[in-house]
Design a protein around this motif. Sequence first.
Motif, PDB file in Angstrom:
ATOM      1  N   UNK A 293       0.847  -1.206   0.000  1.00  0.00           N
ATOM      2  CA  UNK A 293       0.000   0.000   0.000  1.00  0.00           C
ATOM      3  C   UNK A 293       0.876   1.248   0.000  1.00  0.00           C
ATOM      4  N   UNK A 294       1.945   1.213   0.779  1.00  0.00           N
ATOM      5  CA  UNK A 294       2.878   2.350   0.836  1.00  0.00           C
ATOM      6  C   UNK A 294       3.478   2.594  -0.544  1.00  0.00           C
ATOM      7  N   UNK A 295       3.865   1.527  -1.249  1.00  0.00           N
ATOM      8  CA  UNK A 295       4.424   1.673  -2.595  1.00  0.00           C
ATOM      9  C   UNK A 295       3.405   2.293  -3.545  1.00  0.00           C
ATOM     10  N   UNK A 296       2.151   1.846  -3.441  1.00  0.00           N
ATOM     11  CA  UNK A 296       1.092   2.388  -4.310  1.00  0.00           C
ATOM     12  C   UNK A 296       0.892   3.877  -4.030  1.00  0.00           C
ATOM     13  N   UNK A 297       0.856   4.239  -2.745  1.00  0.00           N
ATOM     14  CA  UNK A 297       0.691   5.653  -2.380  1.00  0.00           C
ATOM     15  C   UNK A 297       1.858   6.470  -2.913  1.00  0.00           C
ATOM     16  N   UNK A 298       3.089   5.953  -2.825  1.00  0.00           N
ATOM     17  CA  UNK A 298       4.254   6.677  -3.337  1.00  0.00           C
ATOM     18  C   UNK A 298       4.149   6.890  -4.842  1.00  0.00           C
ATOM     19  N   UNK A 299       3.709   5.882  -5.580  1.00  0.00           N
ATOM     20  CA  UNK A 299       3.564   6.010  -7.037  1.00  0.00           C
ATOM     21  C   UNK A 299       2.516   7.064  -7.370  1.00  0.00           C
ATOM     22  N   UNK A 300       1.383   7.034  -6.662  1.00  0.00           N
ATOM     23  CA  UNK A 300       0.323   8.023  -6.897  1.00  0.00           C
ATOM     24  C   UNK A 300       0.835   9.430  -6.602  1.00  0.00           C
ATOM     25  N   UNK A 301       1.546   9.600  -5.504  1.00  0.00           N
ATOM     26  CA  UNK A 301       2.076  10.918  -5.148  1.00  0.00           C
ATOM     27  C   UNK A 301       3.098  11.410  -6.175  1.00  0.00           C
ATOM     28  N   UNK A 302       3.934  10.511  -6.668  1.00  0.00           N
ATOM     29  CA  UNK A 302       4.905  10.892  -7.694  1.00  0.00           C
ATOM     30  C   UNK A 302       4.204  11.310  -8.982  1.00  0.00           C
ATOM     31  N   UNK A 303       3.124  10.629  -9.343  1.00  0.00           N
ATOM     32  CA  UNK A 303       2.360  11.001 -10.538  1.00  0.00           C
ATOM     33  C   UNK A 303       1.718  12.370 -10.355  1.00  0.00           C
ATOM     34  N   UNK A 304       1.192  12.647  -9.158  1.00  0.00           N
ATOM     35  CA  UNK A 304       0.592  13.963  -8.898  1.00  0.00           C
ATOM     36  C   UNK A 304       1.650  15.059  -8.962  1.00  0.00           C
ATOM     37  N   UNK A 305       2.835  14.795  -8.417  1.00  0.00           N
ATOM     38  CA  UNK A 305       3.922  15.786  -8.488  1.00  0.00           C
ATOM     39  C   UNK A 305       4.316  16.045  -9.935  1.00  0.00           C
ATOM     40  N   UNK A 306       4.367  14.970 -10.731  1.00  0.00           N
ATOM     41  CA  UNK A 306       4.729  15.106 -12.142  1.00  0.00           C
ATOM     42  C   UNK A 306       3.678  15.937 -12.877  1.00  0.00           C
ATOM     43  N   UNK A 307       2.387  15.738 -12.577  1.00  0.00           N
ATOM     44  CA  UNK A 307       1.320  16.523 -13.208  1.00  0.00           C
ATOM     45  C   UNK A 307       1.421  17.986 -12.810  1.00  0.00           C
ATOM     46  N   UNK A 308       1.706  18.252 -11.538  1.00  0.00           N
ATOM     47  CA  UNK A 308       1.860  19.635 -11.062  1.00  0.00           C
ATOM     48  C   UNK A 308       3.054  20.297 -11.729  1.00  0.00           C
ATOM     49  N   UNK A 309       4.137  19.536 -11.872  1.00  0.00           N
ATOM     50  CA  UNK A 309       5.336  20.089 -12.507  1.00  0.00           C
ATOM     51  C   UNK A 309       5.061  20.428 -13.968  1.00  0.00           C
ATOM     52  N   UNK A 310       4.237  19.634 -14.634  1.00  0.00           N
ATOM     53  CA  UNK A 310       3.885  19.928 -16.031  1.00  0.00           C
ATOM     54  C   UNK A 310       2.985  21.150 -16.112  1.00  0.00           C
ATOM     55  N   UNK A 311       2.073  21.341 -15.145  1.00  0.00           N
ATOM     56  CA  UNK A 311       1.165  22.482 -15.158  1.00  0.00           C
ATOM     57  C   UNK A 311       1.877  23.776 -14.844  1.00  0.00           C
ATOM     58  N   UNK A 312       2.824  23.763 -13.911  1.00  0.00           N
ATOM     59  CA  UNK A 312       3.507  24.989 -13.483  1.00  0.00           C
ATOM     60  C   UNK A 312       4.213  25.698 -14.641  1.00  0.00           C
TER      61      UNK A 312
END
Length: 196
Positions: free
Chosen positions: A169-188
């Motif tokens: 579950x921790x690994x899944x949460x880390x992957x989701x958080x990394x994807x959200x950071x990547x989306x934010x970095x693309x939007x900025x």
Amino acid sequence: MKLVLRILNGAVTAVLAVILVATVALAITARRSQDGMPSVLGYKVLSVLSGSMEPAIKTGDVIIVEPLKPDHEIKEGDVITFRAADAPEMLITHRVVGIVSVNGEPTAYVTKGDNNDAVDLSPVSRSQVVGIQRWRVPYYGYLREFMRKPVGIVSLVIAPGVLLIAMEIRKIVQVVMEEERAKKAEKEPADAQSPS
């Protein structure tokens, strides 16, 4: 550092999984066998409950015993597991220190625990012998005995299972958080370039 932790985590998980599978397999074979002794590939797996054979075999060790076959020759120095004459359900593992022969054929064995001062009271007949000790697994007997208790099952089966699920579950949460950071970095950068 993360790579080292991943390797260490994988190694610990693999070792625990092997121990768990071995312990469960031994429990299953013990319940299925007619004599109640667990076995692996025909060899009996027995926990050592006393210190009579120390230092060669310690309390808490597991010994692997090859069942006695008609063509096996038992020699002085062999460590044998045998049924007590007065209590057949009790198994004893001692060293052969003498052989009683009649007409050149061995009929009984004089045994002694390495840590005992005297030989056993009565010689052991061949019919009492379960087998000859071949290998020793240090301290595994403690784990095996612990696994027979409810607290052992919880701590060595259920708790690791919950821990493995939590790690996934921790690994899944880390992957989701990394994807959200990547989306934010693309939007900025896109937000910074848009006209005001």
